[in-house]
Scaffold this motif. Sequence first.
Motif, PDB file in Angstrom:
ATOM      1  N   ILE A 156      -0.885  19.271   1.967  1.00  0.00           N
ATOM      2  CA  ILE A 156       0.371  19.549   2.680  1.00  0.00           C
ATOM      3  C   ILE A 156       1.382  20.164   1.725  1.00  0.00           C
ATOM      4  O   ILE A 156       1.569  19.693   0.605  1.00  0.00           O
ATOM      5  N   ARG A 157       2.033  21.215   2.201  1.00  0.00           N
ATOM      6  CA  ARG A 157       2.984  21.959   1.366  1.00  0.00           C
ATOM      7  C   ARG A 157       4.188  22.376   2.213  1.00  0.00           C
ATOM      8  O   ARG A 157       4.199  22.163   3.426  1.00  0.00           O
ATOM      9  N   PRO A 158       5.210  22.960   1.606  1.00  0.00           N
ATOM     10  CA  PRO A 158       6.387  23.369   2.383  1.00  0.00           C
ATOM     11  C   PRO A 158       6.014  24.273   3.555  1.00  0.00           C
ATOM     12  O   PRO A 158       5.222  25.204   3.413  1.00  0.00           O
ATOM     13  N   GLY A 159       6.580  23.952   4.706  1.00  0.00           N
ATOM     14  CA  GLY A 159       6.362  24.750   5.899  1.00  0.00           C
ATOM     15  C   GLY A 159       5.186  24.323   6.751  1.00  0.00           C
ATOM     16  O   GLY A 159       5.039  24.796   7.884  1.00  0.00           O
ATOM     17  N   THR A 160       4.335  23.431   6.253  1.00  0.00           N
ATOM     18  CA  THR A 160       3.202  22.953   7.046  1.00  0.00           C
ATOM     19  C   THR A 160       3.718  22.152   8.241  1.00  0.00           C
ATOM     20  O   THR A 160       4.577  21.298   8.099  1.00  0.00           O
ATOM     21  N   ARG A 161       3.180  22.427   9.414  1.00  0.00           N
ATOM     22  CA  ARG A 161       3.514  21.658  10.617  1.00  0.00           C
ATOM     23  C   ARG A 161       2.562  20.461  10.684  1.00  0.00           C
ATOM     24  O   ARG A 161       1.360  20.633  10.857  1.00  0.00           O
ATOM     25  N   VAL A 162       3.132  19.267  10.564  1.00  0.00           N
ATOM     26  CA  VAL A 162       2.318  18.058  10.413  1.00  0.00           C
ATOM     27  C   VAL A 162       2.608  17.072  11.538  1.00  0.00           C
ATOM     28  O   VAL A 162       3.769  16.822  11.870  1.00  0.00           O
ATOM     29  N   LEU A 163       1.541  16.489  12.076  1.00  0.00           N
ATOM     30  CA  LEU A 163       1.660  15.344  12.983  1.00  0.00           C
ATOM     31  C   LEU A 163       0.997  14.153  12.317  1.00  0.00           C
ATOM     32  O   LEU A 163      -0.180  14.214  11.943  1.00  0.00           O
ATOM     33  N   ASP A 164       1.747  13.063  12.178  1.00  0.00           N
ATOM     34  CA  ASP A 164       1.200  11.802  11.696  1.00  0.00           C
ATOM     35  C   ASP A 164       0.987  10.907  12.905  1.00  0.00           C
ATOM     36  O   ASP A 164       1.944  10.521  13.578  1.00  0.00           O
ATOM     37  N   VAL A 165      -0.267  10.606  13.217  1.00  0.00           N
ATOM     38  CA  VAL A 165      -0.630   9.829  14.400  1.00  0.00           C
ATOM     39  C   VAL A 165      -0.667   8.350  14.034  1.00  0.00           C
ATOM     40  O   VAL A 165      -1.249   7.972  13.021  1.00  0.00           O
ATOM     41  N   ALA A 166      -0.044   7.524  14.886  1.00  0.00           N
ATOM     42  CA  ALA A 166       0.081   6.094  14.593  1.00  0.00           C
ATOM     43  C   ALA A 166       0.727   5.922  13.226  1.00  0.00           C
ATOM     44  O   ALA A 166       0.214   5.229  12.347  1.00  0.00           O
ATOM     45  N   ALA A 167       1.891   6.533  13.093  1.00  0.00           N
ATOM     46  CA  ALA A 167       2.553   6.650  11.791  1.00  0.00           C
ATOM     47  C   ALA A 167       3.203   5.376  11.303  1.00  0.00           C
ATOM     48  O   ALA A 167       3.575   5.282  10.130  1.00  0.00           O
ATOM     49  N   GLY A 168       3.380   4.391  12.194  1.00  0.00           N
ATOM     50  CA  GLY A 168       4.050   3.169  11.772  1.00  0.00           C
ATOM     51  C   GLY A 168       5.467   3.450  11.324  1.00  0.00           C
ATOM     52  O   GLY A 168       6.254   4.086  12.034  1.00  0.00           O
ATOM     53  N   THR A 169       5.791   2.998  10.127  1.00  0.00           N
ATOM     54  CA  THR A 169       7.140   3.210   9.586  1.00  0.00           C
ATOM     55  C   THR A 169       7.200   4.416   8.653  1.00  0.00           C
ATOM     56  O   THR A 169       8.172   4.581   7.934  1.00  0.00           O
ATOM     57  N   GLY A 170       6.140   5.256   8.679  1.00  0.00           N
ATOM     58  CA  GLY A 170       6.207   6.521   7.951  1.00  0.00           C
ATOM     59  C   GLY A 170       5.588   6.519   6.575  1.00  0.00           C
ATOM     60  O   GLY A 170       5.959   7.336   5.726  1.00  0.00           O
ATOM     61  N   ASN A 171       4.607   5.645   6.342  1.00  0.00           N
ATOM     62  CA  ASN A 171       3.989   5.552   5.019  1.00  0.00           C
ATOM     63  C   ASN A 171       3.411   6.886   4.557  1.00  0.00           C
ATOM     64  O   ASN A 171       3.427   7.197   3.366  1.00  0.00           O
ATOM     65  N   ALA A 172       2.888   7.692   5.486  1.00  0.00           N
ATOM     66  CA  ALA A 172       2.389   9.022   5.152  1.00  0.00           C
ATOM     67  C   ALA A 172       3.337  10.121   5.619  1.00  0.00           C
ATOM     68  O   ALA A 172       3.458  11.161   4.972  1.00  0.00           O
ATOM     69  N   ALA A 173       4.016   9.890   6.740  1.00  0.00           N
ATOM     70  CA  ALA A 173       4.896  10.927   7.293  1.00  0.00           C
ATOM     71  C   ALA A 173       6.049  11.244   6.355  1.00  0.00           C
ATOM     72  O   ALA A 173       6.416  12.417   6.167  1.00  0.00           O
ATOM     73  N   ILE A 174       6.644  10.213   5.744  1.00  0.00           N
ATOM     74  CA  ILE A 174       7.779  10.451   4.852  1.00  0.00           C
ATOM     75  C   ILE A 174       7.358  11.224   3.604  1.00  0.00           C
ATOM     76  O   ILE A 174       8.021  12.202   3.231  1.00  0.00           O
ATOM     77  N   PRO A 175       6.260  10.864   2.921  1.00  0.00           N
ATOM     78  CA  PRO A 175       5.818  11.698   1.800  1.00  0.00           C
ATOM     79  C   PRO A 175       5.497  13.134   2.209  1.00  0.00           C
ATOM     80  O   PRO A 175       5.739  14.069   1.431  1.00  0.00           O
ATOM     81  N   ALA A 176       4.966  13.329   3.422  1.00  0.00           N
ATOM     82  CA  ALA A 176       4.704  14.691   3.887  1.00  0.00           C
ATOM     83  C   ALA A 176       6.008  15.467   4.030  1.00  0.00           C
ATOM     84  O   ALA A 176       6.106  16.645   3.646  1.00  0.00           O
ATOM     85  N   ILE A 231       0.816  -1.224   0.000  1.00  0.00           N
ATOM     86  CA  ILE A 231       0.000   0.000   0.000  1.00  0.00           C
ATOM     87  C   ILE A 231       0.849   1.272   0.000  1.00  0.00           C
ATOM     88  O   ILE A 231       0.525   2.244   0.680  1.00  0.00           O
ATOM     89  N   PRO A 232       1.928   1.319  -0.785  1.00  0.00           N
ATOM     90  CA  PRO A 232       2.777   2.505  -0.737  1.00  0.00           C
ATOM     91  C   PRO A 232       2.077   3.778  -1.202  1.00  0.00           C
ATOM     92  O   PRO A 232       2.458   4.880  -0.795  1.00  0.00           O
ATOM     93  N   ALA A 233       1.050   3.662  -2.029  1.00  0.00           N
ATOM     94  CA  ALA A 233       0.391   4.849  -2.568  1.00  0.00           C
ATOM     95  C   ALA A 233      -0.512   5.545  -1.559  1.00  0.00           C
ATOM     96  O   ALA A 233      -0.858   6.717  -1.734  1.00  0.00           O
ATOM     97  N   LEU A 234      -0.920   4.841  -0.503  1.00  0.00           N
ATOM     98  CA  LEU A 234      -1.922   5.412   0.395  1.00  0.00           C
ATOM     99  C   LEU A 234      -1.403   6.643   1.135  1.00  0.00           C
ATOM    100  O   LEU A 234      -2.147   7.597   1.362  1.00  0.00           O
ATOM    101  N   GLY A 235      -0.143   6.621   1.555  1.00  0.00           N
ATOM    102  CA  GLY A 235       0.406   7.774   2.265  1.00  0.00           C
ATOM    103  C   GLY A 235       0.389   9.020   1.413  1.00  0.00           C
ATOM    104  O   GLY A 235      -0.031  10.096   1.860  1.00  0.00           O
ATOM    105  N   ARG A 236       0.814   8.901   0.168  1.00  0.00           N
ATOM    106  CA  ARG A 236       0.800  10.046  -0.744  1.00  0.00           C
ATOM    107  C   ARG A 236      -0.626  10.513  -1.010  1.00  0.00           C
ATOM    108  O   ARG A 236      -0.902  11.711  -1.100  1.00  0.00           O
ATOM    109  N   THR A 237      -1.572   9.570  -1.107  1.00  0.00           N
ATOM    110  CA  THR A 237      -2.969   9.936  -1.301  1.00  0.00           C
ATOM    111  C   THR A 237      -3.468  10.819  -0.165  1.00  0.00           C
ATOM    112  O   THR A 237      -4.133  11.844  -0.388  1.00  0.00           O
ATOM    113  N   LEU A 238      -3.130  10.455   1.071  1.00  0.00           N
ATOM    114  CA  LEU A 238      -3.558  11.245   2.221  1.00  0.00           C
ATOM    115  C   LEU A 238      -2.856  12.593   2.261  1.00  0.00           C
ATOM    116  O   LEU A 238      -3.488  13.627   2.535  1.00  0.00           O
ATOM    117  N   VAL A 239      -1.572  12.610   1.983  1.00  0.00           N
ATOM    118  CA  VAL A 239      -0.815  13.865   1.971  1.00  0.00           C
ATOM    119  C   VAL A 239      -1.408  14.836   0.951  1.00  0.00           C
ATOM    120  O   VAL A 239      -1.608  16.025   1.228  1.00  0.00           O
TER     121      VAL A 239
END
Length: 284
Positions: free
Chosen positions: A48-68, A35-43
């Motif tokens: 989300i853009r440069p400078g946005t302060r983001v919290l990824d809750v229950a981020a696991g290994t960063g599937n959404a946090a890393i794309p953010a 499911i690598p595409a799901l994180g980017r879909t949510l981002v």
Amino acid sequence: MGDVTGASDIDRAVKAKHRAMWALGDYSAVADQLIPALGRTLVDACGIRPGTRVLDVAAGTGNAAIPAAMAGADVVASDLTPELLDVGRLIAGRLGVELEWREADAEALPFGDGVFDTVMSCVGVMFAPHHQAGADEMLRVCRPGGTIGLLNWTPEGFIGRMFATMKPYAPPPPPGAQPPPLWGVEDHVRALLGERVVAVEARRDTVRVDRFTTPEEFRDYFKKNYGPTIAVYRNIADDPERVAGLDRELAALAREHASPTGAADDGSGMAMDWEYLLLTARRR
């Protein structure tokens, strides 16, 4: 700030079991290979853009946090399971991406009120046992006017039905715990967020998974890599008949959802479309 000092011994034991369960197997493989595409879909849905302060809750290994973070955001990836965060740090390091990794309970986040522009979770917070507590914490740490973004498996979709299939073989849930796929029901999520949000947008969609050539290959992959499935099999390990029964049911479920692809070298192969709910809202 979230406070765990009032947590009961039962709650602490539940969280310890959850932490241990998600450390089983190799969730990074599941996230990266299936499911690598799901994180980017949510981002993208969160804008989300440069400078946005983001919290990824229950981020696991960063599937959404890393794309953010790759989008230029200032990201904190939080999770209850430190083993997952350790893997996420390695993945981010290989990609040259900088973000903060923080061990944290989704139901008692160690952050101040309103400190993030976007608070999101990609098939993560749904597994916290107390849904209202998780929703309340996400809203608390999001600034007024900020974005809440959620992507969760639906009960009717493949993963929701997989959890329903495993339920009779699993130990009984702790008192007060709610089924994770309820986070994939729009009315349930709207009720959790209540009047504290506006501009709610929700849609159901699917992600295509075509890595497996047979239903049995899917089943064996999840038995090896996916913490909740591993935990259920451990619960029935001393009962060969129940193990065989769950083996049959998981393969049958995959077979029911599969469509042929012909992608394998021998012309075989199958694909499954896993349904999720994507919901975004703005904190009032």
